[in-house]
Write an enzyme that holds these catalytic residues in place. Structure first.
Site, short mmCIF file in Angstrom:
data_model
loop_
_atom_site.label_atom_id
_atom_site.label_comp_id
_atom_site.label_asym_id
_atom_site.label_seq_id
_atom_site.Cartn_x
_atom_site.Cartn_y
_atom_site.Cartn_z
N GLN A 110 -3.74 -4.90 26.38
CA GLN A 110 -2.84 -3.80 26.05
C GLN A 110 -3.53 -2.83 25.09
O GLN A 110 -4.37 -3.21 24.27
CB GLN A 110 -1.55 -4.32 25.44
CG GLN A 110 -1.68 -4.99 24.09
CD GLN A 110 -0.42 -5.73 23.70
OE1 GLN A 110 0.05 -6.61 24.42
NE2 GLN A 110 0.14 -5.36 22.55
N GLY A 133 -2.84 7.09 1.02
CA GLY A 133 -3.43 6.98 -0.31
C GLY A 133 -3.17 5.66 -0.98
O GLY A 133 -3.71 4.63 -0.60
N GLY A 134 -2.31 5.68 -2.00
CA GLY A 134 -2.10 4.50 -2.80
C GLY A 134 -3.15 4.39 -3.90
O GLY A 134 -4.03 5.25 -4.05
N TRP A 135 -3.07 3.33 -4.66
CA TRP A 135 -3.95 3.17 -5.81
C TRP A 135 -5.43 3.17 -5.43
O TRP A 135 -6.26 3.77 -6.10
CB TRP A 135 -3.58 1.86 -6.52
CG TRP A 135 -4.27 1.64 -7.83
CD1 TRP A 135 -5.26 0.74 -8.09
CD2 TRP A 135 -4.04 2.33 -9.05
NE1 TRP A 135 -5.64 0.82 -9.40
CE2 TRP A 135 -4.91 1.79 -10.02
CE3 TRP A 135 -3.17 3.36 -9.44
CZ2 TRP A 135 -4.94 2.22 -11.35
CZ3 TRP A 135 -3.20 3.80 -10.76
CH2 TRP A 135 -4.08 3.23 -11.68
N THR A 136 -5.76 2.51 -4.32
CA THR A 136 -7.17 2.35 -3.97
C THR A 136 -7.69 3.39 -2.99
O THR A 136 -8.91 3.54 -2.85
CB THR A 136 -7.43 0.96 -3.37
OG1 THR A 136 -6.57 0.77 -2.23
CG2 THR A 136 -7.14 -0.12 -4.39
N GLU A 148 -2.51 9.18 -6.14
CA GLU A 148 -2.41 8.63 -7.50
C GLU A 148 -3.71 8.87 -8.27
O GLU A 148 -4.63 8.07 -8.14
CB GLU A 148 -2.10 7.13 -7.43
CG GLU A 148 -0.82 6.82 -6.68
CD GLU A 148 -0.49 5.34 -6.65
OE1 GLU A 148 -0.88 4.59 -7.58
OE2 GLU A 148 0.15 4.92 -5.68
N TYR A 167 8.89 1.29 -12.44
CA TYR A 167 8.33 0.01 -12.87
C TYR A 167 6.93 0.24 -13.43
O TYR A 167 6.45 1.37 -13.46
CB TYR A 167 8.29 -0.98 -11.71
CG TYR A 167 7.84 -0.36 -10.41
CD1 TYR A 167 6.50 -0.21 -10.11
CD2 TYR A 167 8.77 0.13 -9.49
CE1 TYR A 167 6.08 0.39 -8.94
CE2 TYR A 167 8.37 0.74 -8.32
CZ TYR A 167 7.02 0.87 -8.04
OH TYR A 167 6.61 1.48 -6.89
N ASP A 168 6.30 -0.84 -13.88
CA ASP A 168 5.00 -0.75 -14.55
C ASP A 168 5.07 0.07 -15.83
O ASP A 168 4.12 0.74 -16.22
CB ASP A 168 3.92 -0.18 -13.62
CG ASP A 168 3.60 -1.13 -12.49
OD1 ASP A 168 3.64 -2.34 -12.70
OD2 ASP A 168 3.32 -0.65 -11.37
N TRP A 182 8.97 -1.34 -3.81
CA TRP A 182 7.60 -1.77 -3.60
C TRP A 182 7.60 -3.27 -3.83
O TRP A 182 7.82 -3.73 -4.95
CB TRP A 182 6.60 -1.10 -4.55
CG TRP A 182 5.23 -1.66 -4.29
CD1 TRP A 182 4.66 -2.74 -4.91
CD2 TRP A 182 4.31 -1.23 -3.29
NE1 TRP A 182 3.42 -3.00 -4.37
CE2 TRP A 182 3.19 -2.09 -3.38
CE3 TRP A 182 4.32 -0.22 -2.33
CZ2 TRP A 182 2.08 -1.96 -2.54
CZ3 TRP A 182 3.22 -0.09 -1.52
CH2 TRP A 182 2.11 -0.95 -1.62
#
Length: 474
Positions: free
Chosen positions: A150, A176-179, A234, A313-314, A447
């Site tokens: 497939q 994206g994101g942190w990394t 970020e 958060y964080d 998250w």
């Protein structure tokens, strides 16, 4: 500091409807450098083992377009089917599909070519989980195993199956994101590079044109999965995992806003051809320092996005290894933590001109912990060290649970080990849901979904939203 009356909890009420609902049993996980994007975290889901032993047909109930006029957005990490045995099918088997309106698939990468690309290069892409990995029948949304012949397999095929069973559930790709935010600044630097980036993202994720790898991939094979794009840069100007990857951070603010406007323009143009309304959203910082410098409080952003998911958060973590504290309190705890609280974080965007219905309050399905703690029934106590983050399903029964209604924060303390964990649980989730509905905000965001335990946190949120007065969404 004076002690407030705390609620010590031992059992979980079925719906966790009261503001003082128990915190001994609940669900959750992590998001960021902050815990978000921590791909080395491992955990086992006992409830998923049960699912493998006792496979049942998925309920036909579909995910809602809204929950009583509110959103419930959940991030879904690409690697959790492998690293945590959290399958996309589990959204059905746990009932989470009924308590989620939008899924943010995390993450897509803006590569060093300054385009959206799905590669099989470690650190640059995750084609294996996205569309190459063959999913077994027991892990499949419709109970059918993938075939090596497939063209579309992996998570994308499961998300396509999810859309067929739950057409009202909106799915966005998060970029994206942190990394994977390192290349945003360069990609946003010029009108030409912005147009190129946005066009490539639409080509890959909305038109569904995937690189051919063996017998998989091809033109249009992933079309119809994604309803929009979520931007997780970020951060503009201030940077994230690296201080800043921009050759000139002073121009990032303007370039970020121009990039968001380019996304809006191209999404609307493509939507006029397909007769679809494509969503544009973003993950927005809680700190005024990041928000103000990066353009997050600019009316141009609010005019471009459909909604923002505000980090809730964080607020406290490993950067203060010798003191326990709340990582996601609803209200400020005096001057602790620079006076941070979810209400102020979301309110910052409201005060800058965002419409209340554009704002979602971020919730954490994970906890952050300290050890060497001798006083467990309060926060801001001495500790010998920070012990990292863990998903909610690993923390829900650790030690004794506490909830402070004055600040809307929960934690758990194990006197035997001296471990103290700040986390969201049904008590804090219910308090936050009641607050956001009273304030007229658009909803909440998780998250991430894989940290929940049998949808306990998701159910707490969904129940509170359904019990509230009707929300502001059409």
């Amino acid at each position: 500091m004076p002690k407030r009356h705390l609620i010590r909890t031992a059992v979980l009420t079925a719906a966790a409807t009261a503001l003082v609902a128990t915190s001994a049993v609940s669900p959750a996980l992590a998001h960021g450098g902050d815990g978000r994007g921590d791909r080395d975290d491992r955990g086992s889901h006992d409830h998923e083992r049960d699912r493998h032993k006792d496979k049942r047909k998925h309920p036909r109930s579909a995910g809602p377009e809204d929950i009583n006029g509110y959103r419930a957005v959940g991030y879904l990490m690409a690697d959790t089917p492998v690293t945590r045995d959290y399958q996309i099918a589990d959204l059905f088997t746990t009932g989470a599909i009924r308590d989620i309106t939008h899924i943010n698939y995390a993450f897509g990468n803006v590569t060093s070519n300054l385009t959206c690309e799905i590669t099989n290069t470690p650190g640059e892409g995750d084609a294996q989980n996205d569309y190459l990995r063959l999913v077994s029948a027991v892990d499949s949304v419709d109970g059918r195993q993938d075939s090596k012949n497939q063209k579309l397999a992996g998570n994308f095929n499961q998300l396509l199956k999810l859309k067929r069973q739950s057409p009202d559930t909106k799915i966005l790709v998060s970029l994206g994101g942190w990394t994977w935010s390192d290349n945003f600044a360069a990609a946003a630097a010029t009108p030409e590079s912005r147009a190129k980036l946005v066009s490539s993202c639409i080509d890959v994720y909305l038109k569904g044109n995937l690189p051919v790898v063996g017998k998989q991939g091809g033109k249009g094979v992933a079309k119809g999965i994604f309803d929009g794009i979520d931007i997780d840069w970020e951060w503009p100007v201030t940077g994230g995992e690296v201080p800043s990857s921009s050759p000139d951070p002073s121009v990032d603010k303007e370039n970020f806003l121009a990039l968001m406007e380019e996304f809006r323009t191209q999404l609307d143009a493509y939507g006029s051809k397909t007769r679809e309304d494509y969503l544009l959203t973003a993950f927005a910082p809680a700190g005024g320092w990041n928000a103000g410098q990066g353009g997050w409080l600019d009316p141009r952003l609010f005019a471009s996005v459909d909604f923002l998911n505000v980090q809730g958060y964080d607020f406290h973590g490993g950067w203060v290894p010798n003191t326990t504290g709340h990582q996601g309190n609803l209200h400020p705890d005096g001057t602790e933590n620079w006076g941070l609280g979810l209400d102020g974080a979301v309110g910052m965007y409201l005060n800058a001109g965002a419409a209340p219905e554009q704002l979602n309050a971020g919730l954490a399905a994970y906890g952050t912990g300290w050890t060497g703690v001798t006083v467990g029934d309060d926060a801001w106590q001495p500790a010998t060290g920070w012990i990292g983050t863990k998903p909610y399903y690993d923390l829900r029964q650790v030690g004794t649970g506490y909830f402070d209604p004055a600040v809307g924060a929960s934690w758990r303390y194990d006197a035997a080990t001296g471990d103290w964990w700040s986390l969201d649980d049904p008590a804090s989730v219910t308090a936050k849901a009641e607050w956001l509905t009273q304030a007229g905000y658009g909803g909440a965001m998780w998250w991430d979904l894989s940290g929940d335990y049998r949808n306990e946190l998701g159910d707490s949120l969904g129940h509170a939203l359904r019990e509230a007065p009707e929300g502001p969404l059409d």
